[in-house]
Motif scaffolding. Structure first.
Motif, PDB file in Angstrom:
ATOM      1  N   VAL A  53       0.813  -1.216   0.000  1.00  0.00           N
ATOM      2  CA  VAL A  53       0.000   0.000   0.000  1.00  0.00           C
ATOM      3  C   VAL A  53       0.853   1.275   0.000  1.00  0.00           C
ATOM      4  O   VAL A  53       0.679   2.132  -0.878  1.00  0.00           O
ATOM      5  N   PRO A  54       1.801   1.465   0.955  1.00  0.00           N
ATOM      6  CA  PRO A  54       2.601   2.696   0.907  1.00  0.00           C
ATOM      7  C   PRO A  54       3.443   2.808  -0.365  1.00  0.00           C
ATOM      8  O   PRO A  54       3.597   3.906  -0.915  1.00  0.00           O
ATOM      9  N   ILE A  55       3.986   1.682  -0.833  1.00  0.00           N
ATOM     10  CA  ILE A  55       4.775   1.719  -2.067  1.00  0.00           C
ATOM     11  C   ILE A  55       3.884   2.070  -3.252  1.00  0.00           C
ATOM     12  O   ILE A  55       4.271   2.847  -4.144  1.00  0.00           O
ATOM     13  N   ALA A  56       2.677   1.528  -3.275  1.00  0.00           N
ATOM     14  CA  ALA A  56       1.733   1.845  -4.354  1.00  0.00           C
ATOM     15  C   ALA A  56       1.359   3.326  -4.330  1.00  0.00           C
ATOM     16  O   ALA A  56       1.222   3.953  -5.388  1.00  0.00           O
ATOM     17  N   ILE A  57       1.205   3.893  -3.133  1.00  0.00           N
ATOM     18  CA  ILE A  57       0.882   5.317  -3.025  1.00  0.00           C
ATOM     19  C   ILE A  57       2.011   6.160  -3.599  1.00  0.00           C
ATOM     20  O   ILE A  57       1.785   7.108  -4.371  1.00  0.00           O
ATOM     21  N   ILE A  58       3.251   5.820  -3.249  1.00  0.00           N
ATOM     22  CA  ILE A  58       4.408   6.578  -3.746  1.00  0.00           C
ATOM     23  C   ILE A  58       4.485   6.486  -5.263  1.00  0.00           C
ATOM     24  O   ILE A  58       4.679   7.502  -5.959  1.00  0.00           O
ATOM     25  N   ILE A  59       4.332   5.262  -5.802  1.00  0.00           N
ATOM     26  CA  ILE A  59       4.390   5.086  -7.256  1.00  0.00           C
ATOM     27  C   ILE A  59       3.270   5.875  -7.936  1.00  0.00           C
ATOM     28  O   ILE A  59       3.486   6.556  -8.956  1.00  0.00           O
ATOM     29  N   ALA A  60       2.058   5.812  -7.374  1.00  0.00           N
ATOM     30  CA  ALA A  60       0.918   6.511  -7.972  1.00  0.00           C
ATOM     31  C   ALA A  60       1.143   8.020  -7.998  1.00  0.00           C
ATOM     32  O   ALA A  60       0.849   8.682  -8.999  1.00  0.00           O
ATOM     33  N   ILE A  61       1.684   8.567  -6.918  1.00  0.00           N
ATOM     34  CA  ILE A  61       1.939  10.009  -6.861  1.00  0.00           C
ATOM     35  C   ILE A  61       3.017  10.404  -7.863  1.00  0.00           C
ATOM     36  O   ILE A  61       2.880  11.402  -8.598  1.00  0.00           O
ATOM     37  N   LEU A  62       4.106   9.640  -7.910  1.00  0.00           N
ATOM     38  CA  LEU A  62       5.197   9.971  -8.827  1.00  0.00           C
ATOM     39  C   LEU A  62       4.759   9.861 -10.284  1.00  0.00           C
ATOM     40  O   LEU A  62       5.093  10.726 -11.112  1.00  0.00           O
ATOM     41  N   VAL A  63       4.025   8.802 -10.605  1.00  0.00           N
ATOM     42  CA  VAL A  63       3.569   8.629 -11.992  1.00  0.00           C
ATOM     43  C   VAL A  63       2.598   9.738 -12.367  1.00  0.00           C
ATOM     44  O   VAL A  63       2.673  10.298 -13.465  1.00  0.00           O
ATOM     45  N   SER A  64       1.684  10.063 -11.464  1.00  0.00           N
ATOM     46  CA  SER A  64       0.711  11.112 -11.747  1.00  0.00           C
ATOM     47  C   SER A  64       1.377  12.475 -11.927  1.00  0.00           C
ATOM     48  O   SER A  64       0.932  13.289 -12.738  1.00  0.00           O
ATOM     49  N   ARG A  65       2.482  12.695 -11.210  1.00  0.00           N
ATOM     50  CA  ARG A  65       3.111  14.005 -11.227  1.00  0.00           C
ATOM     51  C   ARG A  65       4.126  14.158 -12.359  1.00  0.00           C
ATOM     52  O   ARG A  65       4.235  15.236 -12.971  1.00  0.00           O
ATOM     53  N   TYR A  66       4.868  13.104 -12.662  1.00  0.00           N
ATOM     54  CA  TYR A  66       6.008  13.259 -13.574  1.00  0.00           C
ATOM     55  C   TYR A  66       5.862  12.538 -14.920  1.00  0.00           C
ATOM     56  O   TYR A  66       6.691  12.727 -15.800  1.00  0.00           O
ATOM     57  N   VAL A  67       4.839  11.712 -15.092  1.00  0.00           N
ATOM     58  CA  VAL A  67       4.661  10.999 -16.359  1.00  0.00           C
ATOM     59  C   VAL A  67       3.489  11.626 -17.103  1.00  0.00           C
ATOM     60  O   VAL A  67       2.373  11.694 -16.581  1.00  0.00           O
ATOM     61  N   ARG A  68       3.760  12.068 -18.341  1.00  0.00           N
ATOM     62  CA  ARG A  68       2.721  12.769 -19.086  1.00  0.00           C
ATOM     63  C   ARG A  68       1.610  11.829 -19.546  1.00  0.00           C
ATOM     64  O   ARG A  68       0.437  12.170 -19.501  1.00  0.00           O
ATOM     65  N   ARG A  69       1.981  10.664 -20.032  1.00  0.00           N
ATOM     66  CA  ARG A  69       0.986   9.696 -20.491  1.00  0.00           C
ATOM     67  C   ARG A  69       1.155   8.410 -19.676  1.00  0.00           C
ATOM     68  O   ARG A  69       1.839   7.479 -20.104  1.00  0.00           O
ATOM     69  N   PRO A  70       0.529   8.372 -18.521  1.00  0.00           N
ATOM     70  CA  PRO A  70       0.825   7.282 -17.573  1.00  0.00           C
ATOM     71  C   PRO A  70       0.058   5.987 -17.809  1.00  0.00           C
ATOM     72  O   PRO A  70       0.324   5.000 -17.139  1.00  0.00           O
ATOM     73  N   ASN A  71      -0.894   5.994 -18.744  1.00  0.00           N
ATOM     74  CA  ASN A  71      -1.768   4.823 -18.873  1.00  0.00           C
ATOM     75  C   ASN A  71      -0.994   3.548 -19.198  1.00  0.00           C
ATOM     76  O   ASN A  71      -1.272   2.476 -18.652  1.00  0.00           O
ATOM     77  N   PHE A  72      -0.011   3.653 -20.104  1.00  0.00           N
ATOM     78  CA  PHE A  72       0.773   2.468 -20.476  1.00  0.00           C
ATOM     79  C   PHE A  72       1.574   1.953 -19.283  1.00  0.00           C
ATOM     80  O   PHE A  72       1.639   0.737 -19.045  1.00  0.00           O
ATOM     81  N   LEU A  73       2.159   2.860 -18.524  1.00  0.00           N
ATOM     82  CA  LEU A  73       2.962   2.462 -17.369  1.00  0.00           C
ATOM     83  C   LEU A  73       2.087   1.800 -16.301  1.00  0.00           C
ATOM     84  O   LEU A  73       2.459   0.760 -15.736  1.00  0.00           O
ATOM     85  N   ILE A  74       0.921   2.371 -16.045  1.00  0.00           N
ATOM     86  CA  ILE A  74       0.009   1.786 -15.058  1.00  0.00           C
ATOM     87  C   ILE A  74      -0.463   0.411 -15.526  1.00  0.00           C
ATOM     88  O   ILE A  74      -0.577  -0.534 -14.731  1.00  0.00           O
ATOM     89  N   SER A  75      -0.725   0.281 -16.826  1.00  0.00           N
ATOM     90  CA  SER A  75      -1.124  -1.022 -17.374  1.00  0.00           C
ATOM     91  C   SER A  75      -0.017  -2.052 -17.208  1.00  0.00           C
ATOM     92  O   SER A  75      -0.283  -3.235 -16.964  1.00  0.00           O
ATOM     93  N   SER A  76       1.239  -1.610 -17.350  1.00  0.00           N
ATOM     94  CA  SER A  76       2.370  -2.520 -17.173  1.00  0.00           C
ATOM     95  C   SER A  76       2.448  -3.023 -15.739  1.00  0.00           C
ATOM     96  O   SER A  76       2.720  -4.203 -15.489  1.00  0.00           O
ATOM     97  N   TYR A  77       2.208  -2.131 -14.787  1.00  0.00           N
ATOM     98  CA  TYR A  77       2.187  -2.543 -13.383  1.00  0.00           C
ATOM     99  C   TYR A  77       1.065  -3.553 -13.126  1.00  0.00           C
ATOM    100  O   TYR A  77       1.211  -4.462 -12.308  1.00  0.00           O
ATOM    101  N   PHE A  78      -0.061  -3.374 -13.819  1.00  0.00           N
ATOM    102  CA  PHE A  78      -1.232  -4.206 -13.571  1.00  0.00           C
ATOM    103  C   PHE A  78      -1.148  -5.570 -14.266  1.00  0.00           C
ATOM    104  O   PHE A  78      -1.885  -6.493 -13.907  1.00  0.00           O
TER     105      PHE A  78
END
Length: 297
Positions: A84-109
């Motif tokens: 959970v805490p690691i997922a929160i950190i990843i979610a915040i960083l991806v949301s803030r610094y990745v312009r098109r995060p959908n592919f990256l989030i799909s890769s995690y999933f």
């Protein structure tokens, strides 16, 4: 006015009733049947002998595998909570610094939707000894860390931790997706207003993101804990509860007692304990979150 309300309630009941009947038939009724079987001695066929609470007495006082399996189940729950805490950190960083995060989030999933058998066989090959092509041990040898190499899934001290890592790897993408969705739903206007007051970066996350994410965090925590308490399939595929029962958890112990030893009554006692254990953990988690919310307010 009363007539309108009465019609509304009946309409609601008509729509809810099929789902309620379905739930009672396929969830609640089997639990009651399992509770009944836990009070009898039965091999799955033949006569049933009523023994009362004797199965529970044996389970709690005489079964050498049961309490260690409960402890290992809690180990897996603790490892799952780290998601959970690691997922929160990843979610915040991806949301803030990745312009098109959908592919990256799909890769995690992606690991979440893979077959458990595929994941189990993949990690079994990774954990193999270096002589059998195990990638992890080969990498350790390549970097001069031969003393770190182990027969991971055959080592009684390390097998449960190796399994915890695989469970962590498989499901962290699930929690990343949940937390990322929560972060995306926070209005950017709130961050813009906070930046005017000098709240940016970590300070904005501490005072804005985390408080607004608290309902989503609660969902992730409950899903992680309750899901890990029911861990079964990956353990069966990778270790089968071995070596020497050191990766046996509540659900695998229930399975082997019921279908390998043909102790259906005893296995039902274990399953009943697991249901109660999950309910208790859910209540405790809700109480913990409620107290945290009261303390924060």
């Amino acid at each position: 006015m009363n007539g309108v309300l009465r019609v509304g309630k009946w309409t609601l009941a008509v729509f809810v009733l099929p789902c309620l009947l379905f739930y009672m038939a396929f969830v609640f009724a089997p639990i009651l049947v399992s509770v009944y079987y836990s009070l009898v001695e039965w091999a799955g066929m033949g006569d049933q002998v009523f023994v009362g609470l004797n199965n529970y007495k044996v389970l709690f006082t005489q079964d050498p595998i049961f309490w260690p399996s409960v402890l290992r189940t809690l180990y897996i729950s603790a490892a799952s909570l780290l998601q959970v805490p690691i997922a929160i950190i990843i979610a915040i960083l991806v949301s803030r610094y990745v312009r098109r995060p959908n592919f990256l989030i799909s890769s995690y999933f992606l690991p979440v939707i893979l077959s458990v058998v595929v994941i189990g066989q993949l990690w079994k090959s990774i954990y193999n000894p270096a002589s059998l092509g195990g990638m992890l041990n080969q990498m350790l040898v390549k970097f001069g860390l031969e003393s770190w190499t182990k027969t991971w899934l055959a080592d009684t001290d390390w097998a449960i931790f190796a399994l915890c890592f695989v469970i962590f790897w498989q499901y962290i993408g699930y929690h990343v997706l949940i937390q990322f969705t929560g972060v995306q739903n926070i209005s950017s206007d709130i961050y813009e207003a906070a930046s005017i007051d000098g709240a940016e970066g970590f300070k904005a996350d501490r005072y804005i993101t985390l408080p607004l994410l608290s309902p989503v965090i609660k969902i992730s925590v409950v899903l992680a804990v309750i899901g890990s308490l029911k861990a079964f399939d990956l353990i069966v595929v990778m270790t089968g509860g071995g070596p020497a029962n050191t990766t046996e958890v509540i659900s695998t112990h229930m399975y082997y007692m019921t279908f390998n030893s043909f102790k259906y009554g005893y296995g039902s006692a274990i399953s009943t304990f697991l249901v109660v254990f999950c309910l208790v953990m859910t209540v405790l988690l809700n109480l913990a979150f409620k107290r945290a919310e009261e303390a924060a307010s």
